[in-house]
Design a protein around this motif. Sequence first.
Motif, PDB file in Angstrom:
ATOM      1  N   THR A  37       0.857  -1.177   0.000  1.00  0.00           N
ATOM      2  CA  THR A  37       0.000   0.000   0.000  1.00  0.00           C
ATOM      3  C   THR A  37       0.897   1.233   0.000  1.00  0.00           C
ATOM      4  OG1 THR A  37      -0.069   0.050   2.408  1.00  0.00           O
ATOM      5  CG2 THR A  37      -1.852  -1.141   1.296  1.00  0.00           C
ATOM      6  N   PHE A  38       0.292   2.364  -0.279  1.00  0.00           N
ATOM      7  CA  PHE A  38       1.024   3.620  -0.209  1.00  0.00           C
ATOM      8  C   PHE A  38       1.416   3.884   1.239  1.00  0.00           C
ATOM      9  CE2 PHE A  38      -1.438   5.446  -3.995  1.00  0.00           C
ATOM     10  CZ  PHE A  38      -0.344   5.405  -4.845  1.00  0.00           C
ATOM     11  N   SER A  39       2.646   4.313   1.429  1.00  0.00           N
ATOM     12  CA  SER A  39       3.008   4.848   2.741  1.00  0.00           C
ATOM     13  C   SER A  39       2.317   6.200   2.861  1.00  0.00           C
ATOM     14  CB  SER A  39       4.534   5.028   2.842  1.00  0.00           C
ATOM     15  OG  SER A  39       4.953   6.084   1.984  1.00  0.00           O
ATOM     16  N   ASP A  40       2.306   6.780   4.054  1.00  0.00           N
ATOM     17  CA  ASP A  40       1.700   8.099   4.228  1.00  0.00           C
ATOM     18  C   ASP A  40       2.382   9.115   3.315  1.00  0.00           C
ATOM     19  OD1 ASP A  40       0.121   6.904   6.119  1.00  0.00           O
ATOM     20  OD2 ASP A  40       1.050   7.901   7.837  1.00  0.00           O
ATOM     21  N   ARG A  41       3.692   9.071   3.240  1.00  0.00           N
ATOM     22  CA  ARG A  41       4.450  10.008   2.404  1.00  0.00           C
ATOM     23  C   ARG A  41       4.105   9.819   0.918  1.00  0.00           C
ATOM     24  NH1 ARG A  41      10.463  11.388   3.683  1.00  0.00           N
ATOM     25  NH2 ARG A  41       9.240  12.086   5.434  1.00  0.00           N
ATOM     26  N   GLU A  42       4.003   8.557   0.475  1.00  0.00           N
ATOM     27  CA  GLU A  42       3.635   8.294  -0.919  1.00  0.00           C
ATOM     28  C   GLU A  42       2.214   8.773  -1.209  1.00  0.00           C
ATOM     29  OE1 GLU A  42       6.257   4.261  -1.812  1.00  0.00           O
ATOM     30  OE2 GLU A  42       4.374   4.095  -0.708  1.00  0.00           O
ATOM     31  N   LEU A  43       1.325   8.598  -0.240  1.00  0.00           N
ATOM     32  CA  LEU A  43      -0.058   9.042  -0.435  1.00  0.00           C
ATOM     33  C   LEU A  43      -0.127  10.567  -0.542  1.00  0.00           C
ATOM     34  CD1 LEU A  43      -3.005   8.309  -0.754  1.00  0.00           C
ATOM     35  CD2 LEU A  43      -3.209   8.263   1.736  1.00  0.00           C
TER      36      LEU A  43
ATOM     37  N   LYS B 273       2.199  12.485  -1.693  1.00  0.00           N
ATOM     38  CA  LYS B 273       2.734  12.810  -3.023  1.00  0.00           C
ATOM     39  C   LYS B 273       1.697  12.508  -4.104  1.00  0.00           C
ATOM     40  CE  LYS B 273       6.867  12.299  -5.775  1.00  0.00           C
ATOM     41  NZ  LYS B 273       7.055  11.487  -6.900  1.00  0.00           N
ATOM     42  N   PHE B 274       1.025  11.374  -3.989  1.00  0.00           N
ATOM     43  CA  PHE B 274      -0.015  10.994  -4.954  1.00  0.00           C
ATOM     44  C   PHE B 274      -1.134  12.038  -4.965  1.00  0.00           C
ATOM     45  CE2 PHE B 274      -3.846   8.339  -5.970  1.00  0.00           C
ATOM     46  CZ  PHE B 274      -3.507   8.039  -7.288  1.00  0.00           C
TER      47      PHE B 274
ATOM     48  N   GLU C 284       0.068  15.233  -6.645  1.00  0.00           N
ATOM     49  CA  GLU C 284       0.204  15.089  -8.094  1.00  0.00           C
ATOM     50  C   GLU C 284      -1.143  14.965  -8.802  1.00  0.00           C
ATOM     51  OE1 GLU C 284       2.931  11.845  -8.628  1.00  0.00           O
ATOM     52  OE2 GLU C 284       4.649  13.053  -7.999  1.00  0.00           O
TER      53      GLU C 284
END
Length: 192
Positions: free
Chosen positions: A12-18, A20-21, A24
């Motif tokens: 799953t997305f990490s909090d940081r990746e989420l 960024k998603f 974007e």
Amino acid sequence: MTIPLTLPYSGTFSDRELIKFCAENPDIGIERDEHGRISIDMSLSYSLTSSNNSELNTEIGLWNRKTKAGRVIDSNGGFFLKDRSMRAPDVAWIRREQWDALSEGEKKSIPHLVPDFVIELLSDTDSPKRTQKKMEKWIKNGVRLAWLVDPPHQQTEIYRPAQPTETQPFSATLSGKTVLEGFETVLADILD
């Protein structure tokens, strides 16, 4: 219409990746449930829903401007909750102490914070049962008062910890209880 999204990779997305998603893809509503499943809200709000949401934000905002008790967050602001979900209610209110405890970086991002009060506005494209379950999850995560505003039925479901859900018609006076102290509104006066 909310679309559950299955990502084509394991995990799953990490909090940081989420974060960024979300950054974007600013034109879509994104939430993550407690299981890591991402939901994308692709629907454009109809004018009536958008107007009603603006009225709800204004109502809470005017009370907050007088009391200076906290901060009002609209539907573009999300929160990482205790169950690892990331949710964005239509209206959120955070008491001053919680807001002041956030760093500047957290204020400019998606904070790990449970709002004190939330409103979800049921639109024509929302599933009532799914939204009711979402309200229960808000409360389980620590929200102290939550309203599910249902214009088609001209009623509001009121959620509080350890209390049964209460339903009030739009003609009744809703109270902020001990969460939004001194706040009262009659939704029949402000919503169509």
